[in-house]
Design a protein around this motif. Structure first.
Motif, PDB file in Angstrom:
ATOM      1  N   SER A 168      65.374 -70.709 -19.716  1.00  0.00           N
ATOM      2  CA  SER A 168      64.484 -70.381 -20.836  1.00  0.00           C
ATOM      3  C   SER A 168      63.021 -70.443 -20.439  1.00  0.00           C
ATOM      4  CB  SER A 168      64.745 -71.342 -22.004  1.00  0.00           C
ATOM      5  OG  SER A 168      64.564 -72.684 -21.591  1.00  0.00           O
ATOM      6  N   SER A 169      62.682 -71.264 -19.449  1.00  0.00           N
ATOM      7  CA  SER A 169      61.283 -71.358 -19.029  1.00  0.00           C
ATOM      8  C   SER A 169      60.884 -70.206 -18.105  1.00  0.00           C
ATOM      9  CB  SER A 169      61.035 -72.701 -18.324  1.00  0.00           C
ATOM     10  OG  SER A 169      61.817 -72.812 -17.145  1.00  0.00           O
ATOM     11  N   ILE A 170      61.855 -69.637 -17.392  1.00  0.00           N
ATOM     12  CA  ILE A 170      61.563 -68.504 -16.506  1.00  0.00           C
ATOM     13  C   ILE A 170      61.525 -67.200 -17.286  1.00  0.00           C
ATOM     14  CG2 ILE A 170      62.433 -67.128 -14.575  1.00  0.00           C
ATOM     15  CD1 ILE A 170      63.533 -69.681 -13.352  1.00  0.00           C
ATOM     16  N   LEU A 171      62.555 -66.959 -18.095  1.00  0.00           N
ATOM     17  CA  LEU A 171      62.637 -65.704 -18.853  1.00  0.00           C
ATOM     18  C   LEU A 171      62.107 -65.931 -20.264  1.00  0.00           C
ATOM     19  CD1 LEU A 171      66.090 -64.303 -17.640  1.00  0.00           C
ATOM     20  CD2 LEU A 171      63.810 -63.464 -17.070  1.00  0.00           C
ATOM     21  N   THR A 172      60.801 -66.113 -20.349  1.00  0.00           N
ATOM     22  CA  THR A 172      60.154 -66.261 -21.648  1.00  0.00           C
ATOM     23  C   THR A 172      59.979 -64.887 -22.301  1.00  0.00           C
ATOM     24  OG1 THR A 172      57.971 -66.098 -20.626  1.00  0.00           O
ATOM     25  CG2 THR A 172      58.923 -68.305 -20.842  1.00  0.00           C
ATOM     26  N   ALA A 173      59.645 -64.893 -23.580  1.00  0.00           N
ATOM     27  CA  ALA A 173      59.475 -63.639 -24.315  1.00  0.00           C
ATOM     28  C   ALA A 173      58.365 -62.787 -23.697  1.00  0.00           C
ATOM     29  CB  ALA A 173      59.167 -63.932 -25.781  1.00  0.00           C
ATOM     30  N   SER A 174      57.250 -63.411 -23.346  1.00  0.00           N
ATOM     31  CA  SER A 174      56.140 -62.659 -22.755  1.00  0.00           C
ATOM     32  C   SER A 174      56.525 -62.078 -21.399  1.00  0.00           C
ATOM     33  CB  SER A 174      54.918 -63.571 -22.598  1.00  0.00           C
ATOM     34  OG  SER A 174      55.202 -64.661 -21.735  1.00  0.00           O
ATOM     35  N   ARG A 175      57.316 -62.818 -20.629  1.00  0.00           N
ATOM     36  CA  ARG A 175      57.729 -62.327 -19.319  1.00  0.00           C
ATOM     37  C   ARG A 175      58.701 -61.160 -19.459  1.00  0.00           C
ATOM     38  NH1 ARG A 175      58.437 -67.075 -15.412  1.00  0.00           N
ATOM     39  NH2 ARG A 175      56.166 -66.996 -15.694  1.00  0.00           N
ATOM     40  N   ILE A 176      59.559 -61.203 -20.453  1.00  0.00           N
ATOM     41  CA  ILE A 176      60.498 -60.103 -20.687  1.00  0.00           C
ATOM     42  C   ILE A 176      59.738 -58.841 -21.091  1.00  0.00           C
ATOM     43  CG2 ILE A 176      62.338 -59.281 -22.212  1.00  0.00           C
ATOM     44  CD1 ILE A 176      63.392 -62.147 -22.258  1.00  0.00           C
ATOM     45  N   ILE A 177      58.689 -59.014 -21.911  1.00  0.00           N
ATOM     46  CA  ILE A 177      57.862 -57.866 -22.291  1.00  0.00           C
ATOM     47  C   ILE A 177      57.199 -57.258 -21.062  1.00  0.00           C
ATOM     48  CG2 ILE A 177      55.791 -57.171 -23.540  1.00  0.00           C
ATOM     49  CD1 ILE A 177      56.543 -59.228 -25.691  1.00  0.00           C
ATOM     50  N   LYS A 178      56.686 -58.121 -20.184  1.00  0.00           N
ATOM     51  CA  LYS A 178      56.059 -57.630 -18.949  1.00  0.00           C
ATOM     52  C   LYS A 178      57.068 -56.901 -18.068  1.00  0.00           C
ATOM     53  CE  LYS A 178      52.514 -61.263 -18.832  1.00  0.00           C
ATOM     54  NZ  LYS A 178      52.049 -62.489 -18.128  1.00  0.00           N
ATOM     55  N   ILE A 179      58.293 -57.430 -17.992  1.00  0.00           N
ATOM     56  CA  ILE A 179      59.343 -56.771 -17.210  1.00  0.00           C
ATOM     57  C   ILE A 179      59.653 -55.401 -17.804  1.00  0.00           C
ATOM     58  CG2 ILE A 179      61.787 -56.859 -16.587  1.00  0.00           C
ATOM     59  CD1 ILE A 179      61.517 -59.895 -16.340  1.00  0.00           C
ATOM     60  N   GLY A 180      59.731 -55.335 -19.141  1.00  0.00           N
ATOM     61  CA  GLY A 180      59.997 -54.057 -19.800  1.00  0.00           C
ATOM     62  C   GLY A 180      58.916 -53.030 -19.529  1.00  0.00           C
ATOM     63  N   ILE A 181      57.648 -53.453 -19.610  1.00  0.00           N
ATOM     64  CA  ILE A 181      56.541 -52.538 -19.322  1.00  0.00           C
ATOM     65  C   ILE A 181      56.581 -52.078 -17.872  1.00  0.00           C
ATOM     66  CG2 ILE A 181      54.024 -52.363 -19.155  1.00  0.00           C
ATOM     67  CD1 ILE A 181      53.864 -54.298 -21.531  1.00  0.00           C
ATOM     68  N   ALA A 182      56.872 -53.013 -16.956  1.00  0.00           N
ATOM     69  CA  ALA A 182      56.956 -52.663 -15.531  1.00  0.00           C
ATOM     70  C   ALA A 182      58.083 -51.667 -15.282  1.00  0.00           C
ATOM     71  CB  ALA A 182      57.177 -53.926 -14.703  1.00  0.00           C
ATOM     72  N   ILE A 183      59.205 -51.832 -15.978  1.00  0.00           N
ATOM     73  CA  ILE A 183      60.340 -50.915 -15.825  1.00  0.00           C
ATOM     74  C   ILE A 183      59.939 -49.512 -16.271  1.00  0.00           C
ATOM     75  CG2 ILE A 183      62.596 -50.309 -16.796  1.00  0.00           C
ATOM     76  CD1 ILE A 183      63.281 -53.292 -16.744  1.00  0.00           C
ATOM     77  N   ILE A 184      59.270 -49.413 -17.418  1.00  0.00           N
ATOM     78  CA  ILE A 184      58.863 -48.098 -17.936  1.00  0.00           C
ATOM     79  C   ILE A 184      57.868 -47.430 -16.993  1.00  0.00           C
ATOM     80  CG2 ILE A 184      57.637 -46.932 -19.807  1.00  0.00           C
ATOM     81  CD1 ILE A 184      58.789 -49.043 -21.706  1.00  0.00           C
ATOM     82  N   MET A 185      56.884 -48.183 -16.528  1.00  0.00           N
ATOM     83  CA  MET A 185      55.882 -47.611 -15.621  1.00  0.00           C
ATOM     84  C   MET A 185      56.519 -47.193 -14.301  1.00  0.00           C
ATOM     85  SD  MET A 185      52.554 -50.052 -16.240  1.00  0.00           S
ATOM     86  CE  MET A 185      51.604 -49.080 -15.093  1.00  0.00           C
ATOM     87  N   ARG A 186      57.398 -48.032 -13.765  1.00  0.00           N
ATOM     88  CA  ARG A 186      58.065 -47.703 -12.502  1.00  0.00           C
ATOM     89  C   ARG A 186      58.936 -46.465 -12.638  1.00  0.00           C
ATOM     90  NH1 ARG A 186      63.458 -50.117 -10.133  1.00  0.00           N
ATOM     91  NH2 ARG A 186      63.160 -49.813  -7.905  1.00  0.00           N
ATOM     92  N   SER A 187      59.573 -46.316 -13.798  1.00  0.00           N
ATOM     93  CA  SER A 187      60.522 -45.224 -13.995  1.00  0.00           C
ATOM     94  C   SER A 187      59.843 -43.884 -14.230  1.00  0.00           C
ATOM     95  CB  SER A 187      61.456 -45.552 -15.174  1.00  0.00           C
ATOM     96  OG  SER A 187      62.128 -46.776 -14.961  1.00  0.00           O
ATOM     97  N   PHE A 188      58.745 -43.881 -14.992  1.00  0.00           N
ATOM     98  CA  PHE A 188      58.151 -42.616 -15.420  1.00  0.00           C
ATOM     99  C   PHE A 188      56.829 -42.284 -14.741  1.00  0.00           C
ATOM    100  CE2 PHE A 188      61.002 -43.658 -18.919  1.00  0.00           C
ATOM    101  CZ  PHE A 188      61.631 -42.444 -19.128  1.00  0.00           C
ATOM    102  N   LEU A 189      56.125 -43.287 -14.247  1.00  0.00           N
ATOM    103  CA  LEU A 189      54.818 -43.019 -13.656  1.00  0.00           C
ATOM    104  C   LEU A 189      54.932 -42.372 -12.281  1.00  0.00           C
ATOM    105  CD1 LEU A 189      51.748 -43.310 -13.991  1.00  0.00           C
ATOM    106  CD2 LEU A 189      51.927 -45.573 -12.924  1.00  0.00           C
ATOM    107  N   PHE A 190      55.819 -42.897 -11.452  1.00  0.00           N
ATOM    108  CA  PHE A 190      55.886 -42.439 -10.063  1.00  0.00           C
ATOM    109  C   PHE A 190      56.526 -41.057  -9.908  1.00  0.00           C
ATOM    110  CE2 PHE A 190      55.823 -47.176  -9.319  1.00  0.00           C
ATOM    111  CZ  PHE A 190      54.514 -47.199  -8.865  1.00  0.00           C
ATOM    112  N   ILE A 191      57.311 -40.621 -10.907  1.00  0.00           N
ATOM    113  CA  ILE A 191      57.911 -39.286 -10.783  1.00  0.00           C
ATOM    114  C   ILE A 191      56.969 -38.190 -11.284  1.00  0.00           C
ATOM    115  CG2 ILE A 191      60.228 -40.223 -11.062  1.00  0.00           C
ATOM    116  CD1 ILE A 191      60.257 -38.967 -13.868  1.00  0.00           C
ATOM    117  N   THR A 192      55.863 -38.579 -11.917  1.00  0.00           N
ATOM    118  CA  THR A 192      54.956 -37.599 -12.522  1.00  0.00           C
ATOM    119  C   THR A 192      54.400 -36.591 -11.522  1.00  0.00           C
ATOM    120  OG1 THR A 192      54.370 -39.175 -14.263  1.00  0.00           O
ATOM    121  CG2 THR A 192      52.874 -37.321 -13.908  1.00  0.00           C
ATOM    122  N   PRO A 193      53.916 -37.010 -10.331  1.00  0.00           N
ATOM    123  CA  PRO A 193      53.355 -36.005  -9.397  1.00  0.00           C
ATOM    124  C   PRO A 193      54.354 -34.912  -9.020  1.00  0.00           C
ATOM    125  CG  PRO A 193      52.753 -38.219  -8.706  1.00  0.00           C
ATOM    126  CD  PRO A 193      53.743 -38.381  -9.807  1.00  0.00           C
ATOM    127  N   ALA A 194      55.594 -35.294  -8.732  1.00  0.00           N
ATOM    128  CA  ALA A 194      56.600 -34.294  -8.346  1.00  0.00           C
ATOM    129  C   ALA A 194      56.932 -33.370  -9.509  1.00  0.00           C
ATOM    130  CB  ALA A 194      57.857 -34.986  -7.837  1.00  0.00           C
TER     131      ALA A 194
END
Length: 323
Positions: free
Chosen positions: A135-161
């Protein structure tokens, strides 16, 4: 399939391929495909609803499951209009801009699903190998950050191609290989220099799908090592059972991708319908199976769905008796 004279295709319009040779049976093929899409939408919406309404499920494991269900739901929505449009006879072509947009979402959502599965493996690793700090590692704020990182990693890097697809010269017959648009399918139709897109796409696949699969495998090696160190056999079984749903989700995602890759690489001699069928399995199989897997294998989800439906039946029965 060839472009018929009466279709009046423009330079920026592409013909979508359905099931070659089975055009007369499209109505019958449309029925199971419509049912599958309905199950995809219903199943993933049900998972999201259950997690949202059940406070006991507001935990990191189920937040990641909600991300997975949302990804699968969006994958179904991104292809339903072209696949069923062909089968029901509403449309058989797509504009270049719409095609590029669809390929952006299909590939982005595929990378996102892989990223979510990796995050879920990390969740299981922490829960089993370091439960006191879970519970101390996977806090709510950390999960939100992971979610944002997942979205950016998934959609940002494919944009140039994806953006470069807009400026290519599509000189070859505008006939796509599937009922939806893929990056590699559009590259096949252009006479422009595609070296950047080819190498960039390969790099993305290596840095996402391949890397994620390796990291998921490493996490389960560590989980297995930790589980085997537990003295009690019952505790071992209980710990490993929490991973069964995730292992099944990983398999239903990666097996179709590997199978489609093998078909494209070594199945040149196979019937075009095999390629089309494998493409649809790659798109629809994970979104269809994931809600079933988690509804059957995850006790908290299963119990909440049972209470939901049984409660509705009890209310209906009471209203009938009251009359």
């Amino acid at each position: 399939m060839s472009i018929q004279p009466g279709h009046n295709f423009s330079a920026s319009t592409f013909l979508l391929t359905g099931f070659p040779g089975l055009e007369q049976s499209y109505v019958w093929i449309a029925i199971p495909f419509s049912s599958i899409y309905a199950m995809v939408l219903f199943g993933n919406c049900m998972i999201l609803y259950v997690i949202h309404t059940e406070r006991s499920l507001h935990e990191p494991m189920f937040y990641f499951l909600a991300m997975l269900a949302l990804t699968d739901l969006c994958m179904g929505l991104s292809t339903v209009h072209t696949v069923l449009g062909i089968l029901w006879g509403f449309r058989s072509y797509i504009s270049l801009d719409a095609c590029i947009g669809q390929s952006y979402f299909i590939h982005g959502l595929s990378f996102m699903e892989s990223s979510v599965l990796l995050a879920m493996s990390f969740d299981r690793y922490i829960a089993i190998c370091n439960p006191l700090r879970y519970s101390s590692i996977l806090t709510a704020s950390r999960i939100i950050k992971i979610g944002i990182a997942i979205i950016m990693r998934s959609f940002l890097f494919i944009t140039p191609a994806i953006i470069r697809l807009k400026f290519f010269n599509y000189c070859k017959p505008h006939i796509l290989s599937h009922s939806f648009c893929l990056h590699q399918d559009l590259l096949r139709l252009t006479c422009s220099d595609i070296r950047f897109n080819s190498f960039y796409a390969l790099g993305l696949v290596i840095c996402t799908l391949l890397l994620d699969s390796v990291l998921i495998l490493v996490s389960y090696v560590l989980i297995l090592k930790s589980v085997l160190a537990i003295a009690s056999q019952d505790e071992r079984l209980k710990s490993f059972q929490t991973c069964v749903s995730h292992i099944c989700a990983v398999l239903v995602f990666y097996i179709p991708i590997i199978s489609l890759t093998m078909v494209h690489r070594f199945g040149k001699h196979l019937s075009p319908i095999v390629h089309v069928l494998m493409g649809n399995i790659y798109i629809l199989f994970p979104p269809l199976m994931n809600p079933i897997i988690y509804s059957v294998k995850t006790q908290q989800i299963r119990n909440r769905i049972q209470r939901l439906f049984w409660g509705a039946k009890v209310l209906n029965h009471c209203s009938v008796v009251g009359r």
